[in-house]
Design an enzyme around this catalytic site. Structure first.
Site, PDB file in Angstrom:
ATOM      1  N   LYS A  35     -27.796   2.526 -20.187  1.00 54.41           N
ATOM      2  CA  LYS A  35     -28.352   3.688 -19.614  1.00 54.41           C
ATOM      3  C   LYS A  35     -27.832   4.956 -20.325  1.00 54.41           C
ATOM      4  O   LYS A  35     -28.672   5.616 -20.156  1.00 54.41           O
ATOM      5  CB  LYS A  35     -28.081   3.708 -17.958  1.00 54.41           C
ATOM      6  CG  LYS A  35     -28.475   2.620 -17.289  1.00 54.41           C
ATOM      7  CD  LYS A  35     -28.032   2.576 -15.728  1.00 54.41           C
ATOM      8  CE  LYS A  35     -26.500   2.466 -15.412  1.00 54.41           C
ATOM      9  NZ  LYS A  35     -25.771   1.081 -15.911  1.00 54.41           N
ATOM     10  N   THR A  36     -26.501   4.804 -20.200  1.00 53.87           N
ATOM     11  CA  THR A  36     -25.853   6.314 -20.877  1.00 53.87           C
ATOM     12  C   THR A  36     -26.696   6.655 -22.235  1.00 53.87           C
ATOM     13  O   THR A  36     -26.787   7.604 -22.679  1.00 53.87           O
ATOM     14  CB  THR A  36     -24.450   6.533 -20.740  1.00 53.87           C
ATOM     15  OG1 THR A  36     -23.890   6.092 -19.375  1.00 53.87           O
ATOM     16  CG2 THR A  36     -23.754   7.541 -21.297  1.00 53.87           C
ATOM     17  N   ASP A 220     -26.778  11.198 -15.043  1.00 53.88           N
ATOM     18  CA  ASP A 220     -26.183   9.981 -15.342  1.00 53.88           C
ATOM     19  C   ASP A 220     -25.354   9.559 -14.021  1.00 53.88           C
ATOM     20  O   ASP A 220     -24.892  10.488 -13.278  1.00 53.88           O
ATOM     21  CB  ASP A 220     -25.165  10.001 -16.704  1.00 53.88           C
ATOM     22  CG  ASP A 220     -24.837   8.670 -17.171  1.00 53.88           C
ATOM     23  OD1 ASP A 220     -25.231   7.616 -16.573  1.00 53.88           O
ATOM     24  OD2 ASP A 220     -24.168   8.694 -18.109  1.00 53.88           O
ATOM     25  N   GLU A 221     -25.049   8.305 -13.845  1.00 52.64           N
ATOM     26  CA  GLU A 221     -24.385   7.851 -12.647  1.00 52.64           C
ATOM     27  C   GLU A 221     -24.976   8.483 -11.468  1.00 52.64           C
ATOM     28  O   GLU A 221     -24.287   8.860 -10.570  1.00 52.64           O
ATOM     29  CB  GLU A 221     -23.018   8.304 -12.857  1.00 52.64           C
ATOM     30  CG  GLU A 221     -22.435   7.819 -14.121  1.00 52.64           C
ATOM     31  CD  GLU A 221     -21.823   6.401 -14.058  1.00 52.64           C
ATOM     32  OE1 GLU A 221     -22.171   5.696 -13.179  1.00 52.64           O
ATOM     33  OE2 GLU A 221     -21.299   5.884 -15.010  1.00 52.64           O
ATOM     34  N   GLN A 251     -23.038  -0.159  -8.422  1.00 55.37           N
ATOM     35  CA  GLN A 251     -21.860   0.557  -8.964  1.00 55.37           C
ATOM     36  C   GLN A 251     -21.706   1.745  -8.200  1.00 55.37           C
ATOM     37  O   GLN A 251     -20.859   2.865  -8.754  1.00 55.37           O
ATOM     38  CB  GLN A 251     -22.183   0.938 -10.468  1.00 55.37           C
ATOM     39  CG  GLN A 251     -21.841  -0.253 -11.473  1.00 55.37           C
ATOM     40  CD  GLN A 251     -21.790   0.159 -12.979  1.00 55.37           C
ATOM     41  OE1 GLN A 251     -20.836   0.708 -13.430  1.00 55.37           O
ATOM     42  NE2 GLN A 251     -22.968   0.171 -13.432  1.00 55.37           N
ATOM     43  N   ARG A 608     -16.623  -3.616 -17.275  1.00 58.81           N
ATOM     44  CA  ARG A 608     -15.978  -2.713 -18.121  1.00 58.81           C
ATOM     45  C   ARG A 608     -15.505  -3.669 -19.447  1.00 58.81           C
ATOM     46  O   ARG A 608     -15.313  -3.020 -20.485  1.00 58.81           O
ATOM     47  CB  ARG A 608     -14.490  -2.367 -17.835  1.00 58.81           C
ATOM     48  CG  ARG A 608     -14.784  -1.076 -16.685  1.00 58.81           C
ATOM     49  CD  ARG A 608     -15.722  -0.192 -16.766  1.00 58.81           C
ATOM     50  NE  ARG A 608     -16.937  -0.694 -16.036  1.00 58.81           N
ATOM     51  CZ  ARG A 608     -17.987  -0.212 -16.252  1.00 58.81           C
ATOM     52  NH1 ARG A 608     -18.382   0.718 -17.294  1.00 58.81           N
ATOM     53  NH2 ARG A 608     -19.372  -0.725 -15.799  1.00 58.81           N
TER      54      ARG A 608
HETATM   55  P1  ATP Z   1     -22.582   1.634 -17.294  1.00 60.15           P
HETATM   56  O1  ATP Z   1     -23.259   1.029 -16.263  1.00 60.15           O
HETATM   57  O2  ATP Z   1     -21.307   0.918 -17.197  1.00 60.15           O
HETATM   58  O3  ATP Z   1     -22.313   3.091 -17.168  1.00 60.15           O
HETATM   59  P2  ATP Z   1     -24.490   1.677 -19.413  1.00 60.15           P
HETATM   60  O4  ATP Z   1     -25.709   1.189 -18.904  1.00 60.15           O
HETATM   61  O5  ATP Z   1     -24.429   3.395 -19.225  1.00 60.15           O
HETATM   62  O6  ATP Z   1     -23.404   1.390 -18.566  1.00 60.15           O
HETATM   63  P3  ATP Z   1     -23.878   2.234 -22.171  1.00 60.15           P
HETATM   64  O7  ATP Z   1     -22.666   2.474 -21.858  1.00 60.15           O
HETATM   65  O8  ATP Z   1     -25.175   3.026 -22.424  1.00 60.15           O
HETATM   66  O9  ATP Z   1     -24.339   1.321 -20.725  1.00 60.15           O
HETATM   67  O10 ATP Z   1     -23.806   0.769 -23.059  1.00 60.15           O
HETATM   68  C1  ATP Z   1     -23.205  -0.299 -23.153  1.00 60.15           C
HETATM   69  C2  ATP Z   1     -22.882  -0.582 -24.537  1.00 60.15           C
HETATM   70  O11 ATP Z   1     -23.981  -1.196 -25.110  1.00 60.15           O
HETATM   71  C3  ATP Z   1     -22.612   0.501 -25.401  1.00 60.15           C
HETATM   72  O12 ATP Z   1     -21.340   0.190 -26.162  1.00 60.15           O
HETATM   73  C4  ATP Z   1     -23.762   0.973 -26.195  1.00 60.15           C
HETATM   74  O13 ATP Z   1     -23.700   1.241 -27.539  1.00 60.15           O
HETATM   75  C5  ATP Z   1     -24.423  -0.641 -26.483  1.00 60.15           C
HETATM   76  N1  ATP Z   1     -25.840  -0.620 -26.539  1.00 60.15           N
HETATM   77  C6  ATP Z   1     -26.740  -0.355 -25.579  1.00 60.15           C
HETATM   78  N2  ATP Z   1     -27.829  -0.325 -26.116  1.00 60.15           N
HETATM   79  C7  ATP Z   1     -27.622  -0.982 -27.254  1.00 60.15           C
HETATM   80  C8  ATP Z   1     -28.737  -1.101 -28.232  1.00 60.15           C
HETATM   81  N3  ATP Z   1     -30.100  -1.510 -27.871  1.00 60.15           N
HETATM   82  N4  ATP Z   1     -28.217  -1.859 -29.170  1.00 60.15           N
HETATM   83  C9  ATP Z   1     -26.950  -1.941 -29.528  1.00 60.15           C
HETATM   84  N5  ATP Z   1     -25.949  -1.699 -28.636  1.00 60.15           N
HETATM   85  C10 ATP Z   1     -26.417  -1.078 -27.466  1.00 60.15           C
HETATM   86 MG    MG Z   2     -23.364   4.638 -18.171  1.00 57.42          MG
END
Ligand code: ATP
Ligand code: MG
Length: 732
Positions: A35-36, A220-221, A251, A608
């Site tokens: 997402k981020t 975000d969040e 979350q 995490r």
């Molecule tokens: P949270 O809900 O904990 O905030 P999130 O959904 O924001 O998580 P991110 O932090 O953006 O998730 O991504 C999680 C991890 O996966 C990061 O290390 C990110 O770089 C990696 N990642 C996400 N998408 C890809 C992709 N398409 N290819 C490789 N790595 C990825």
């Molecule tokens: Mg995130």
């Protein structure tokens, strides 16, 4: 221009999200699904594919740290920094808006932000002034009440009337509080949001300006926005603009602070033509970790529902360790950490998570003993220290003599013969006449309302502050010099030097540290809303505190509460103290919905972990001074059994023995011997006793010979640096 490079390294769904049309977009996805990452790429996409100037974008992140990270990631992606873009937390952005439009917001130009400590003080002061019983209306509860009202967008006048004397009292206090903050130009955190909302709502041309400026807002969040934040977003986006919100209902962990999970549910109702995109592939964690998280969270009801999957293989099962007590739990954790470290893992890739702050101490003691570096997020804050707050209060007063909070804080610090009785009179006049304390002081002098001695003392305080006001306006004086002068004129250094022992010494050093912090303060052109660097510095001290402490440059184990871990990831994670009464916390048993929030918190914790997760609990635990026997948390039994396995290392259990403590590389008793004093050998990790500060733990040392200083974390007084040669430390 070919912009497709922005879509490299994304999966199909993420690409859909990043390149979605310029309309309201909701990205709803589980932890670690990117997402981020999508949000950052979308900003780059909007700038390049849609040629939207960064000036027309706003991104709301959860911490100042993530705001900085977002900016640097965008820069990495597109090669240029996104200049003119507004990135920050809700509070940070609201604050920026209010600084820019203080007049329209009905504020004083030099309004001050209060942190929760200032707020509590103010409430206590009000209660004293109005003779309100603080046993019936505990001041902390009053703060909670006021904050909760503000989170819901309610002023005192909007609080529904009640016949119940308690609620009536609360409402009345809220009125007094509003009056006092208004008069003093003081804003608590909740007020920043509420006021920013009112500012836009009450000023259609201004609202139009910002609605036209911000073509797209990204959040975000999103699951943790409260009512007022949500309302603010809605009016800002209006009919013209659009929004991309990313979030995960599983979350949502700030319900206790007013966050509304319903905001996600209602998003499609309140924003038009919402394009909803779901991401389901997790890139963060192994299969076992993910399965555990999915299994656990399926016990909650009313979820929007989503299953995460990964193609990264199942990895190692989660390890569960039962310590026989909290010491044993900590010892186990350290043992595993050492193994990983010796295999070459950086310490910063390891996180120890816990439900409440107080749990960290035992683990800290172990880490110190083993000389493993660690950082606590949200630990004791520099700007929270008494001497620093005093110095800042002088600066605040110099900026605005009507700042009552600052005035009360330093009017007699250092002591200048203005006693409680005089201050009481000041308060009374201020209250009766609706004056600030400053004006009350002027009145007292003019009308001779106090005996000559008291009156003279007040007069010289006023002229001290007037002198300071002149000082801060000198255009060629750097901020460091300003603080140096203020501290000197206030007489703070000799005051603390006179204090007994090393307490004063540490304070003097902190004051010097403040001067250097001020000299190093960068006042960038981005901060054009602030009329002076001093004002920007004072606000930063309040807003940034707590986050600044985590030193990103030193390799160290990361310790933090589960709440602080949101959005982060680490290869190795310890989820500790997973016991009934602790996690879920005892308090959550009473309120409906709270257990579910605790479960979401556990879900945040589990997700995490990237490679390996340890869950630990203790069969008996000493916390807050008493021993309890808790059973393992219900959350453990909610994890599917095939992804968790118990480890037992009982045979290795050994209680920490003082004899085994490693000595520091440098003998710390050298200064003592050079001074011909009895030799006391002090090592890192020693428990020591100080005649004034009580018991504490030695956690650091620096300098040599007579200069040797040790840092002791005192149970009651927090951490202090002491000169070993003078500190009468007794090793326990
Ligand atoms: P949270 O809900 O904990 O905030 P999130 O959904 O924001 O998580 P991110 O932090 O953006 O998730 O991504 C999680 C991890 O996966 C990061 O290390 C990110 O770089 C990696 N990642 C996400 N998408 C890809 C992709 N398409 N290819 C490789 N790595 C990825
Ligand atoms: Mg995130």
């Amino acid at each position: 221009m070919d912009v497709s490079f922005i879509l490299d390294d994304l999966n199909d769904k993420q690409r859909d999200a990043v390149a979605a049309p310029l309309q309201n977009t909701l990205i709803l996805a589980g932890a670690g699904s990117g997402k981020t990452r999508v949000l950052v790429h979308r900003i780059a996409w909007l700038m390049n594919a849609y040629e939207i100037s960064p000036y027309s974008l706003m991104a709301v992140t959860f911490t100042n740290k993530s705001a900085k990270e977002m900016q640097s990631r965008i820069e990495q992606l597109v090669g240029v920094p996104p200049q003119g873009m507004w990135v920050g937390t809700f509070h940070g952005l609201a604050h920026r808006l209010l600084r820019a439009h203080w007049r329209d917001a009905g504020l004083k130009e030099n309004f001050q932000i209060m942190d929760s400590d200032d707020q509590l003080r103010l409430v206590k002061r009000i209660m004293k002034a109005f003779n309100i019983d603080d046993t019936r209306w505990p001041p902390k509860q009053v703060c909670w009440f006021i904050n909760a009202q503000k989170d819901e967008g309610r002023r005192a006048a909007h609080v529904p009337d009640s016949h119940d004397p308690f609620s009536k009292g609360m409402k009345e206090l809220y009125f007094h509080y509003e009056e006092a903050t208004e008069q003093g130009g003081l804003l608590d955190f909740g007020e920043l949001l509420l006021r920013a909302h009112e500012l836009l709502l009450g000023n259609p041309p201004l609202l139009k300006h910002y609605q036209e400026r911000f073509k797209h807002v990204l959040v975000d969040e999103f699951q943790d926005t409260n009512s007022i934040q949500y309302a603010w977003l809605r009016i800002l986006v209006g009919q013209e603009g659009s929004i991309t919100a990313v979030g995960d209902d599983d979350q949502s962990i700030y319900g206790w602070r007013g966050a509304k999970i319903e905001n996600i549910h209602n998003f499609t109702k309140h924003f038009t033509e919402v394009n909803t995109i779901r991401l389901e592939q997790n890139y963060r964690s192994t299969g076992h970790i993910l399965k555990a998280a999915n299994g656990l969270i399926s016990n909650n009801e009313d979820r929007l529902g989503k299953e995460l999957w990964t193609d990264s293989g199942s990895g190692e099962p989660i390890s569960l360790y039962a310590g026989f007590n909290e010491q044993d739990e900590a010892r186990f954790i350290i043992e595993i950490i050492k193994k990983w470290r010796d295999k070459g893992t950086d310490l910063k890739e390891i996180a120890i998570l816990y439900r409440s702050n107080a749990q960290s101490r035992v683990v800290e003691e172990c880490l110190v003993r083993e000389q493993i570096a660690y950082r606590i997020y949200g630990g004791h804050r520099f700007y929270d220290r008494l001497e620093i707050k005093n110095a800042l209060a002088y600066a605040r007063l110099a900026l605005d003599p009507n700042d009552d909070g600052a005035m009360e804080r330093v009017i007699n610090v250092p002591p200048r013969g203005i006693g409680e009785r005089s201050i009481g009179t000041l308060r009374e006049i201020a209250r009766d006449q609706g004056f600030s304390m400053w004006k009350a002081a002027v009145t007292i002098i003019e009308q001779g309302l106090l005996p000559a001695r008291a009156s003279n003392a007040i007069r010289s305080f006023l002229s001290l502050i007037e002198g300071m006001s002149v000082c801060i306006q000198q255009p060629d004086l750097g901020l460091g010099d300003v603080f140096e002068q203020l501290i000197q004129e206030a007489g703070l250094i000799p005051f603390h030097e006179k204090e007994k022992g090393e307490k004063g010494e540490a304070r003097v050093e902190n004051l010097k540290e403040l001067v250097s912090a001020a000299s190093g303060f960068n006042w960038s052109s981005e901060d054009e809303e602030f009329s002076s660097p001093l004002m920007a510095f004072l606000d930063k001290a309040v807003l940034d505190a707590g986050e600044a402490q985590a030193d990103e440059y030193q390799d160290s184990i990361q310790l933090m509460t589960l709440h602080a871990a949101k959005g982060l990831e680490f290869p190795l994670v310890f989820l500790t103290g997973v016991e009934e009464n602790l996690f879920p916390s005892k308090m959550s048993f009473e309120e409906p919905g709270r257990i579910e929030e605790e479960r979401r918190l556990c879900y945040v914790g589990i997700t995490r972990a990237m490679e390996k997760l340890y869950i630990t609990y203790a069969e008996s635990r000493r916390l807050y001074g008493s021993e309890s026997f808790n059973s393992p948390s219900r959350f453990i039994s909610e994890i599917p059994t095939d992804c968790i396995e118990e480890v037992r290392l009982r045979s290795q259990v050994s209680r920490p023995v003082s004899m085994q403590r490693p000595a520091l590389n440098r003998p710390m008793n050298s200064s003592l011997s050079s001074l011909q004093q009895p030799t006391v050998s002090i090592n890192m990790g020693d428990k020591v006793k100080h005649p004034v500060f009580g018991e504490g733990l030695v956690i650091n040392s620096e300098g040599q010979g007579a200069q040797t200083r040790v840092q002791v974390n005192f149970d009651d007084e927090g951490s202090k640096w002491l000169v070993l040669a003078f500190a009468k430390l007794e090793v326990l």
